[in-house]
Design an enzyme around this catalytic site. Structure first.
Site, PDB file in Angstrom:
ATOM      1  N   ARG A  15       0.843  -1.197   0.000  1.00 20.10           N
ATOM      2  CA  ARG A  15       0.000   0.000   0.000  1.00 20.10           C
ATOM      3  C   ARG A  15       0.882   1.252   0.000  1.00 20.10           C
ATOM      4  NH1 ARG A  15      -3.777  -1.437   5.059  1.00 20.10           N
ATOM      5  NH2 ARG A  15      -1.815  -2.434   5.704  1.00 20.10           N
ATOM      6  N   LYS A  75       1.303   2.072   7.208  1.00 19.81           N
ATOM      7  CA  LYS A  75       1.607   1.314   8.426  1.00 19.81           C
ATOM      8  C   LYS A  75       2.479   2.125   9.370  1.00 19.81           C
ATOM      9  CE  LYS A  75       0.436  -2.016   9.569  1.00 19.81           C
ATOM     10  NZ  LYS A  75      -0.784  -2.191  10.402  1.00 19.81           N
ATOM     11  N   TYR A  94      -1.386   4.843  10.370  1.00 14.68           N
ATOM     12  CA  TYR A  94      -1.794   3.919  11.427  1.00 14.68           C
ATOM     13  C   TYR A  94      -0.626   3.749  12.398  1.00 14.68           C
ATOM     14  CZ  TYR A  94      -5.903   2.447   8.735  1.00 14.68           C
ATOM     15  OH  TYR A  94      -7.096   2.416   8.062  1.00 14.68           O
ATOM     16  N   HIS A  96      -1.260   2.132  16.112  1.00 14.01           N
ATOM     17  CA  HIS A  96      -1.539   0.979  16.984  1.00 14.01           C
ATOM     18  C   HIS A  96      -0.492   0.887  18.096  1.00 14.01           C
ATOM     19  CE1 HIS A  96      -4.632  -0.368  14.193  1.00 14.01           C
ATOM     20  NE2 HIS A  96      -3.760  -0.315  13.205  1.00 14.01           N
ATOM     21  N   GLU A 118      -6.297   5.338  13.296  1.00 14.38           N
ATOM     22  CA  GLU A 118      -7.261   4.467  13.962  1.00 14.38           C
ATOM     23  C   GLU A 118      -7.992   5.101  15.131  1.00 14.38           C
ATOM     24  OE1 GLU A 118      -3.348   3.520  16.072  1.00 14.38           O
ATOM     25  OE2 GLU A 118      -3.994   3.951  14.019  1.00 14.38           O
ATOM     26  N   ASP A 270      -3.357  -6.207  15.281  1.00 15.83           N
ATOM     27  CA  ASP A 270      -2.667  -4.911  15.297  1.00 15.83           C
ATOM     28  C   ASP A 270      -2.730  -4.256  16.671  1.00 15.83           C
ATOM     29  OD1 ASP A 270      -1.491  -4.455  12.772  1.00 15.83           O
ATOM     30  OD2 ASP A 270      -3.452  -4.058  11.893  1.00 15.83           O
TER      31      ASP A 270
END
Length: 372
Positions: A15, A75, A94, A96, A118, A270
Site C-alpha cells: 500500500r 503502516k 496507522y 496501533h 485508527e 494490530d
C-alpha cells in the site's frame, strides 16, 4: 506544506500513503508532495503517474523525510523510519501504539506530532479512517480462514459451505462491528453456519435485522464464549477498544476444546490480538499451529489486496490530510475529530488508552498543543 510519502517497508506491504488523485488535490492547493521512487509500484502506480499529478520523486526515504514537514504513510513507522523523525514532523498513519512499547518510546523521543488514523473519529463517534481497512480485513478473514481449513494448510480439510449431504462449517464471529459485519456477510454468502457474538444488544439487533435466520446471534459473555468457541470450525476475532490493547477473550482452554485443525483468524492483532495464544505473523509466514489449532494473525491483512486497500484508505484519509496540510498543527485544534487522532506530541502521550496501557503520564491533547 511539504508532504512526504515514503515507500512502505513492512513485510509484503505494498500500500502507499497517497494515490495520484490525492497528490493532485494537494498540489492544486499549492502544497509540495515528495514521493519516494517506486512507492506505488506494488499496486501498478508508476513514478510517472505521480509526476503527472505534480509530485516530486525522491530517490530515497531519507530524502523524503529530510524534505518534508508532514509524513503520510499507511503502516506504523519501522525502526529505521522512526530514527528519521524530528520534532518538526507531523506523522499521519496507522500507529496501533498500545501493544507496541518500543514504537511508542521512540515516537515520544522523536518529539514529532503523531496522528493515528485508527483513533480519528467522526460526528457519530465512529472511526472513519479505520473503517475501510476493517471492511477489507473482515472480508479477507473469511477468505483466509477458508484457505486455512484446507488440509494442505494445516486445517481439518473442511469446505466452508459444505456440499449437499455434508454439513457446512460453523463460523463464530466475535464482535459485530465493521469487521464482524463484513466477515458475516462473506461467511453467509459462502453458505457457512454463522454465530455472531457481541456485548451490544443494539448491534445484535441490527445484524439480526440484516441477516435474519441466516445467522445466530449471542450476547458475548463467558458462558456464550465457552459454548460457541469449542464448537466452531473457524473463529474470527474482530473486537476493538479504541486506542487500547484488545481484550484477550478467547483463552487457551477454549482452543484446547476445539477440534484439531480448526482455525482462528485474529483481525485484532494490530492491537495485540484477542486470542490468548496470538502473536503477530507476516504474509511470508501467515500461520502457526498451537493447541492443534491453525492461527492466522497477519498484522497487515489488508496489504494482501494492496490496490483495493490503498484506494479505499485514500478516499477516507484525504479530507483529513488536506486539513493538516492547510493548517498544520492548528488543524488539530480546529477539528475535534482530528484531535482525537493525536497520540503523541512533543514527547507527550496524548491518547489516554495508550498512556494507561503503557504506563505513561497522560496529557490531554489540547493541553499538549497549548504548552508546546
Amino acid at each position: 506544506m511539504r508532504i512526504g510519502v515514503p515507500k512502505e517497508i513492512k513485510n509484503h506491504e505494498y500500500r502507499v500513503g497517497l494515490i495520484p488523485a490525492a497528490v493532485l488535490e494537494l498540489t492544486r492547493r499549492g502544497h509540495q508532495v515528495f514521493i519516494e521512487s517506486g512507492a506505488g509500484e506494488g499496486i501498478s502506480i508508476s513514478n510517472e503517474h505521480y509526476t503527472d499529478a505534480g509530485a516530486t520523486i525522491a530517490s530515497s526515504a531519507e530524502k523524503v523525510f529530510a524534505n518534508s514537514d508532514m509524513i503520510v504513510k499507511v503502516k506504523e513507522p519501522q525502526a529505521v523510519e522512526r530514527a528519521m523523525l524530528e520534532e518538526r514532523h507531523i506523522l499521519f498513519t496507522y500507529l496501533h501504539l498500545a501493544p507496541d512499547p518500543e514504537q511508542t518510546r521512540e515516537l515520544v523521543e522523536s518529539g514529532a506530532t503523531c496522528v493515528a488514523y485508527e483513533t480519528v473519529t467522526d460526528a457519530a463517534g465512529r472511526l472513519p479512517l479505520l473503517a475501510p481497512m476493517s471492511e477489507v480485513a473482515g472480508r479477507l478473514s473469511i477468505q483466509a480462514g477458508a484457505h486455512c481449513l484446507e488440509k494442505a494448510s494445516g486445517g481439518c480439510g473442511m469446505l466452508l459451505g459444505g456440499v449437499p449431504g455434508v454439513s457446512p462449517a460453523k463460523v463464530a464471529v466475535i464482535g459485530g462491528g465493521v469487521v464482524g459485519y463484513n466477515a458475516t456477510r462473506m461467511a453467509v454468502g459462502l453458505g457457512a453456519r454463522v454465530v455472531v457474538l457481541d456485548r451490544n444488544l443494539d448491534v445484535l439487533r441490527h445484524l439480526d435485522a440484516l441477516f435474519g435466520s441466516q445467522i445466530e446471534t449471542a450476547h458475548s459473555n463467558t458462558d456464550a464464549l465457552a459454548q460457541h468457541i469449542p464448537t466452531a470450525d473457524l473463529v474470527i476475532g474482530g473486537v476493538l477498544v479504541r486506542g487500547a490493547a484488545a481484550p484477550k477473550l478467547v483463552t487457551r482452554e477454549h482452543l484446547r476444546a476445539m477440534r484439531p485443525g480448526s482455525v482462528v483468524v485474529d483481525v485484532a492483532i494490530d492491537q495485540g490480538g484477542c486470542f490468548e495464544t496470538s502473536h503477530a505473523t507476516t504474509h511470508d509466514e501467515p500461520t502457526y499451529i498451537e493447541e492443534s489449532v491453525v492461527h492466522y494473525c497477519v498484522a497487515n491483512m489488508p496489504g494482501a489486496v494492496a490496490r483495493t486497500s490503498t484506494f479505499a484508505l485514500n478516499h477516507a484519509t484525504l479530507p483529513f490530510t488536506v486539513r493538516l496540510a492547510e493548517h498544520g498543527r492548528d488543524a488539530l485544534l480546529r477539528d475535534s475529530h482530528l484531535l482525537n487522532g493525536l497520540n503523541v506530541h512533543r514527547g507527550m502521550v496524548t491518547c489516554e488508552e495508550v498512556a494507561q496501557d503503557l504506563n505513561y503520564q497522560y496529557v490531554a491533547p489540547e493541553q499538549a498543543l497549548a504548552t508546546s
